[in-house]
Design an enzyme around this catalytic site. Structure first.
Site, PDB file in Angstrom:
ATOM      1  CE  LYS A 196      -0.996   5.234  -3.087  1.00 10.05           C
ATOM      2  NZ  LYS A 196      -0.500   5.721  -1.375  1.00 10.05           N
ATOM      3  CB  THR A 197      -8.188   4.547  -1.894  1.00 10.60           C
ATOM      4  OG1 THR A 197      -6.950   3.735  -1.953  1.00 10.60           O
ATOM      5  CG2 THR A 197      -9.224   4.405  -1.722  1.00 10.60           C
ATOM      6  CG  ASP A 247      -4.990   0.172  -4.091  1.00 11.72           C
ATOM      7  OD1 ASP A 247      -4.071   1.291  -4.172  1.00 11.72           O
ATOM      8  OD2 ASP A 247      -4.637  -0.108  -2.475  1.00 11.72           O
ATOM      9  CB  THR A 283       3.225   2.627  -2.112  1.00 16.93           C
ATOM     10  OG1 THR A 283       3.263   1.287  -1.948  1.00 16.93           O
ATOM     11  CG2 THR A 283       1.870   2.952  -1.509  1.00 16.93           C
ATOM     12  NE  ARG A 295      -4.860   3.963   5.222  1.00 14.59           N
ATOM     13  CZ  ARG A 295      -4.395   3.523   4.141  1.00 14.59           C
ATOM     14  NH1 ARG A 295      -3.202   2.763   3.547  1.00 14.59           N
ATOM     15  NH2 ARG A 295      -5.114   3.632   3.313  1.00 14.59           N
TER      16      ARG A 295
END
Length: 341
Positions: free
Chosen positions: A67-68, A112, A161, A220
């Site tokens: 997402k980032t 975020d 999230t 990740r």
């Protein structure tokens, strides 16, 4: 205190220094999430042809899926400077006003964990997102004065999230909403191969596939495991990560062929051995394991459910037949089969 989990999808301190070097900078470099990429590419092109900033974008999905990274790519593709912050960082409205008024021209603002915004702060975002203005109240009582600040064009990029925790009022103000899902092993293998090239690590296709298969569908985690397997291979004198090297490294880290770690296996074993396969409540499991219930619900359970090892019901958690098979146990009659979702 909980030991470090190699397969925890949340960002860890060890990821920080290396992570930016592995982030793709353009949509063409970004692997996976094809539908999201295609839509973003179209919307960005349309906005640039009109010489406008992109509409506000919300990215949601499990942690570690990009997402980032996508937010940074959107800002880069639009040629905008991106200012970063997070929902919990805003203690009062002045901090939000400061972030939005720092802009000299068109820019992108990334928040975020946007679901954790203070509700008062959130309400200041509404006119900023819709009309590019912020209303300020200086002083109190009869001396109160109202000011209106006009903002330069900006794109708000939000990530969360917990999409269900975002208020309907805030969600409705995002013109573009993108859901990110877990990655198939083939795409993760491509990501691992690219990351290995960035890190200068020699890797075989079968080694990348083995890492991908055990990375819980999350880039990740895949990148974290790649770096740790690289360390192990280096110390053991291996010059390339093939399937054998990947398997040896992951086994040393306690990550099995499904991507489960010790806590995952203890969680399933507890349900089976102590609670006859379930159903059992989350709090009972948390107390028995000595873990926070949030850790189990947010980190452990999603992947166990996704892989068909766990069934979450109104009565509690139940181990499926596949969980028994994974732990080499014989399931009793009537055990849920645990089909892949």
């Amino acid at each position: 205190m909980t030991d470090q989990r190699w397969t925890d999808p949340n960002l860890q301190s060890a990821d920080g220094p290396q992570e930016p070097t592995l982030r793709p900078r353009t949509l063409d470099e970004f692997v996976g999430q094809s539908k999201v990429k295609d839509n973003l590419r179209l919307f960005i092109r349309a906005a640039r042809e009109r010489d406008e900033v992109l509409d506000h974008v919300l990215f949601y999905g499990p942690p570690g899926l990009g997402k980032t990274t996508l937010a940074g790519i959107v800002a880069h593709e639009m040629g905008l400077e991106m200012r970063l912050s997070s929902g919990p960082a805003f203690q009062n409205t002045a901090e939000l006003v400061g972030l939005l008024t720092q802009q000299d021209g068109a820019s992108a603002v990334f928040i975020d964990e946007i679901h954790r915004l203070n509700r008062v702060v959130e309400e200041y975002l509404y006119p900023a997102m819709e009309d590019r203005r912020i209303e300020l109240v200086v002083d109190k009582g009869p001396n109160a004065r109202h000011f209106q600040l006009d903002l330069p064009p900006f794109t708000l990029l939000g990530a969360t999230t917990r999409a269900g925790m975002i208020t309907a009022a805030l969600r409705s103000r995002f013109g573009i909403i993108c859901h990110l899902d877990f990655y198939p092993a083939e795409e993760l293998a491509e990501i691992i191969t690219r990351s290995a090239g960035v890190l200068g690590v020699a890797i075989h296709a079968d080694g990348a596939r083995e890492l991908a298969r055990r990375s819980r569908g999350t880039p990740r985690i895949a990148n974290r495991l790649l770096r740790r397997v690289r360390d192990i291979a280096q110390v053991e004198g291996r010059t390339v990560i093939d399937r054998a090297a990947a398997d040896a490294g992951l086994t040393r880290l306690g990550v099995d062929h499904l991507g489960l770690e010790d806590l995952d296996r203890r969680y399933l074993g507890l349900i089976i051995d102590h609670f006859a396969g379930g159903p059992v409540g989350l709090q009972n499991l948390a107390v028995s394991l000595g873990e926070e219930s949030d850790t189990l619900e947010d980190v452990v359970e999603p992947y166990l459910i996704q892989t068909g090892l766990l069934k979450r019901t109104p009565r509690g958690r139940e181990a499926t037949a596949r969980a028994y098979a994974h732990l080499d146990l014989e399931p009793p009659a009537g055990t849920p089969q645990g089909e892949l979702l």
